[in-house]
Scaffold this motif. Sequence first.
Motif, PDB file in Angstrom:
ATOM      1  N   UNK A   1     -49.452  16.732  16.837  1.00 58.23           N
ATOM      2  CA  UNK A   1     -50.266  15.685  17.458  1.00 58.23           C
ATOM      3  C   UNK A   1     -50.396  14.510  16.490  1.00 58.23           C
ATOM      4  N   UNK A   2     -50.285  13.310  17.032  1.00 55.39           N
ATOM      5  CA  UNK A   2     -50.455  12.116  16.205  1.00 55.39           C
ATOM      6  C   UNK A   2     -49.163  11.630  15.561  1.00 55.39           C
ATOM      7  N   UNK A   3     -48.069  12.408  15.664  1.00 50.51           N
ATOM      8  CA  UNK A   3     -46.807  11.994  15.016  1.00 50.51           C
ATOM      9  C   UNK A   3     -46.282  10.709  15.664  1.00 50.51           C
ATOM     10  N   UNK A   4     -45.638   9.875  14.842  1.00 54.62           N
ATOM     11  CA  UNK A   4     -44.985   8.663  15.344  1.00 54.62           C
ATOM     12  C   UNK A   4     -43.558   9.031  15.714  1.00 54.62           C
ATOM     13  N   UNK A   5     -43.162   8.723  16.936  1.00 51.83           N
ATOM     14  CA  UNK A   5     -41.866   9.198  17.430  1.00 51.83           C
ATOM     15  C   UNK A   5     -41.125   8.114  18.207  1.00 51.83           C
ATOM     16  N   UNK A   6     -39.851   8.376  18.445  1.00 49.16           N
ATOM     17  CA  UNK A   6     -39.038   7.462  19.225  1.00 49.16           C
ATOM     18  C   UNK A   6     -38.276   8.199  20.316  1.00 49.16           C
ATOM     19  N   UNK A   7     -37.952   7.469  21.378  1.00 52.37           N
ATOM     20  CA  UNK A   7     -37.071   7.984  22.437  1.00 52.37           C
ATOM     21  C   UNK A   7     -36.052   6.883  22.722  1.00 52.37           C
ATOM     22  N   UNK A   8     -34.776   7.271  22.767  1.00 53.70           N
ATOM     23  CA  UNK A   8     -33.720   6.300  23.022  1.00 53.70           C
ATOM     24  C   UNK A   8     -33.198   6.408  24.441  1.00 53.70           C
ATOM     25  N   UNK A   9     -31.871   6.374  24.576  1.00 54.22           N
ATOM     26  CA  UNK A   9     -31.264   6.248  25.910  1.00 54.22           C
ATOM     27  C   UNK A   9     -31.167   7.554  26.679  1.00 54.22           C
TER      28      UNK A   9
ATOM     29  N   UNK B   1      -0.483  -7.684  22.410  1.00 54.85           N
ATOM     30  CA  UNK B   1      -1.577  -7.997  21.479  1.00 54.85           C
ATOM     31  C   UNK B   1      -2.030  -6.743  20.724  1.00 54.85           C
ATOM     32  N   UNK B   2      -1.628  -5.574  21.209  1.00 55.66           N
ATOM     33  CA  UNK B   2      -1.995  -4.321  20.536  1.00 55.66           C
ATOM     34  C   UNK B   2      -0.796  -3.640  19.871  1.00 55.66           C
ATOM     35  N   UNK B   3       0.315  -3.650  20.594  1.00 53.74           N
ATOM     36  CA  UNK B   3       1.412  -2.737  20.232  1.00 53.74           C
ATOM     37  C   UNK B   3       2.072  -3.096  18.901  1.00 53.74           C
ATOM     38  N   UNK B   4       2.457  -4.361  18.723  1.00 49.43           N
ATOM     39  CA  UNK B   4       3.275  -4.745  17.572  1.00 49.43           C
ATOM     40  C   UNK B   4       2.634  -4.339  16.251  1.00 49.43           C
ATOM     41  N   UNK B   5       1.336  -4.585  16.130  1.00 49.15           N
ATOM     42  CA  UNK B   5       0.667  -4.289  14.847  1.00 49.15           C
ATOM     43  C   UNK B   5      -0.261  -3.086  14.973  1.00 49.15           C
ATOM     44  N   UNK B   6       0.009  -2.279  15.985  1.00 53.48           N
ATOM     45  CA  UNK B   6      -0.671  -0.978  16.148  1.00 53.48           C
ATOM     46  C   UNK B   6      -2.183  -1.087  16.057  1.00 53.48           C
ATOM     47  N   UNK B   7      -2.699  -2.093  16.777  1.00 51.26           N
ATOM     48  CA  UNK B   7      -4.146  -2.294  16.754  1.00 51.26           C
ATOM     49  C   UNK B   7      -4.833  -1.329  17.711  1.00 51.26           C
ATOM     50  N   UNK B   8      -6.071  -1.051  17.408  1.00 54.58           N
ATOM     51  CA  UNK B   8      -6.813  -0.045  18.181  1.00 54.58           C
ATOM     52  C   UNK B   8      -7.915  -0.727  18.974  1.00 54.58           C
ATOM     53  N   UNK B   9      -7.875  -0.532  20.296  1.00 56.60           N
ATOM     54  CA  UNK B   9      -8.963  -1.023  21.156  1.00 56.60           C
ATOM     55  C   UNK B   9      -9.740   0.198  21.631  1.00 56.60           C
ATOM     56  N   UNK B  10     -11.015   0.233  21.327  1.00 57.73           N
ATOM     57  CA  UNK B  10     -11.786   1.423  21.647  1.00 57.73           C
ATOM     58  C   UNK B  10     -13.185   1.029  22.113  1.00 57.73           C
ATOM     59  N   UNK B  11     -14.006   2.031  22.416  1.00 50.91           N
ATOM     60  CA  UNK B  11     -15.375   1.771  22.828  1.00 50.91           C
ATOM     61  C   UNK B  11     -16.295   2.775  22.166  1.00 50.91           C
ATOM     62  N   UNK B  12     -17.585   2.524  22.303  1.00 45.73           N
ATOM     63  CA  UNK B  12     -18.543   3.453  21.707  1.00 45.73           C
ATOM     64  C   UNK B  12     -19.814   3.468  22.532  1.00 45.73           C
ATOM     65  N   UNK B  13     -20.313   4.668  22.755  1.00 41.38           N
ATOM     66  CA  UNK B  13     -21.506   4.844  23.585  1.00 41.38           C
ATOM     67  C   UNK B  13     -22.678   5.330  22.728  1.00 41.38           C
ATOM     68  N   UNK B  14     -23.692   4.530  22.652  1.00 41.93           N
ATOM     69  CA  UNK B  14     -24.920   4.791  21.849  1.00 41.93           C
ATOM     70  C   UNK B  14     -24.601   5.665  20.635  1.00 41.93           C
ATOM     71  N   UNK B  15     -25.190   6.833  20.540  1.00 36.52           N
ATOM     72  CA  UNK B  15     -24.935   7.757  19.445  1.00 36.52           C
ATOM     73  C   UNK B  15     -25.633   9.040  19.818  1.00 36.52           C
ATOM     74  N   UNK B  16     -25.229  10.144  19.167  1.00 31.24           N
ATOM     75  CA  UNK B  16     -25.884  11.400  19.546  1.00 31.24           C
ATOM     76  C   UNK B  16     -27.251  11.520  18.864  1.00 31.24           C
ATOM     77  N   UNK B  17     -27.965  12.573  19.199  1.00 32.80           N
ATOM     78  CA  UNK B  17     -29.333  12.705  18.684  1.00 32.80           C
ATOM     79  C   UNK B  17     -29.337  12.875  17.163  1.00 32.80           C
ATOM     80  N   UNK B  18     -28.401  13.672  16.634  1.00 29.49           N
ATOM     81  CA  UNK B  18     -28.367  13.881  15.188  1.00 29.49           C
ATOM     82  C   UNK B  18     -28.131  12.573  14.440  1.00 29.49           C
ATOM     83  N   UNK B  19     -27.158  11.774  14.927  1.00 28.90           N
ATOM     84  CA  UNK B  19     -26.892  10.537  14.182  1.00 28.90           C
ATOM     85  C   UNK B  19     -27.957   9.472  14.450  1.00 28.90           C
ATOM     86  N   UNK B  20     -28.672   9.582  15.584  1.00 27.00           N
ATOM     87  CA  UNK B  20     -29.775   8.645  15.816  1.00 27.00           C
ATOM     88  C   UNK B  20     -30.887   8.894  14.788  1.00 27.00           C
TER      89      UNK B  20
END
Length: 357
Positions: free
Chosen positions: A81-89, A291-310
């Motif tokens: 009781x009384x702890x300061x906490x957070x909730x994300x997505x 725009x990606x292939x010649x220099x082997x560039x990486x196009x990616x995405x990222x979704x929030x983060x898991x609970x441990x890394x949050x």
Amino acid sequence: MIAARGYAAHQAHSALKPFAFERRELGEKDVHIEILHCGICHSDIHQVNNDWGGSTYPIVPGHEIVGRVVAIGSNVTKFKLGATVGVGCMVDSCRSCGPCGDGVEQMCENGATWTYNSRDKRHGGVTYGGYSDRIVVDESFVLSVAEHLDLARVAPLLCAGITTYAPLRRWLRGPTTDPALPGRGKRVGVVGLGGLGHMAVKFARAFGADEVVVFTTTASKKDDALALGATEVVLSKAADAMKLQRNRLDVIIDTVSANHDMAPYLAALRPEGVHCLVGLPGEIPALNPFSLVGEQKILTGSSIGNIRETQEMLDFCAKHEVLSDIEPTTFSALESAYKRVETSDVKYRFVLDAKSL
Ligand code: NAP
Ligand code: ZN
Ligand code: ZN
């Protein structure tokens, strides 16, 4: 049931209005949190406006929540009781699929339960978010927050913070990376200086990046970008300035919330560099594969983060004093806050004070 109050939109593009609803009775693993602050994320606006389809009304947005524990279920072990906490997505996931077993709950095969606008598979009904006075969440999805911090400035870390921390940690790593300063020797680009973008700049600096280049459409943000830690600011509409960045950057975090051409940013990557999308406009234009292939560039995405890394991110921020730059706001000013976010005029996150309910 527990009576709750909040603000809800009742249809797409409508103004949010006071809304009375109920939170579930405490289960044995549940934490009852009195909300103190909630950030306004651009995702709230996308979902209120049904930009991604599938929004359920009434919708109570808000997934950057900081509050205090006012009651706990009989079997809660993480919080007192009384702890300061957070909730994300996220407030739940199936906990039995492969991704849940791997601790990446946001990729749950059965669909994570999002903090709002999500079907609650365990308890029924639809979830309601942090534009409200209280929330009941299973302790596994509640984060610890250091109480000495400016809590309004912590709230945006729960989404804007983790969403930029996680991909920077992931893509700045390498065989010779110093885990404490993974950015050392690297050049990072950040596209769009809003809620997510300003946190990306702060994390890139905190990780020791040699250079942080901000790409913005808003010339008046230049001084702010430099004060936040950018080493260079490029007006992305200026084709000549964009050309000067050619083949320079190791990692780009793209936070833009609207449809935009990625070709100039892919050109700014060094060979095998990474362009990581975190922004979620309804669509993006077609790409030329060259725009990606010649220099082997990486196009990616990222979704929030898991609970441990949050939790890891919150602890990192407490230790290194990385907090969001905010404009405190009130529920009665929600409409104008939304308008300003939509016109890229936020410095750099609006945060609702729950007292203003
Ligand atoms: P925000 O505060 O509104 O920032 C977005 C920034 O994008 C603006 O400040 C602006 O920066 C730039 N921008 C806006 N319209 C643009 C346009 N037409 N062309 C080029 N640049 C434009 O939004 P946010 O809260 O940071 O969220 C950003 C995006 O990330 C949203 O789409 C949101 O839904 C998404 N998001 C994704 C995740 C995830 O898990 N991947 C998590 C949270 C949010 P400048 O003025 O500097 O150009
Ligand atoms: Zn968000
Ligand atoms: Zn799962």
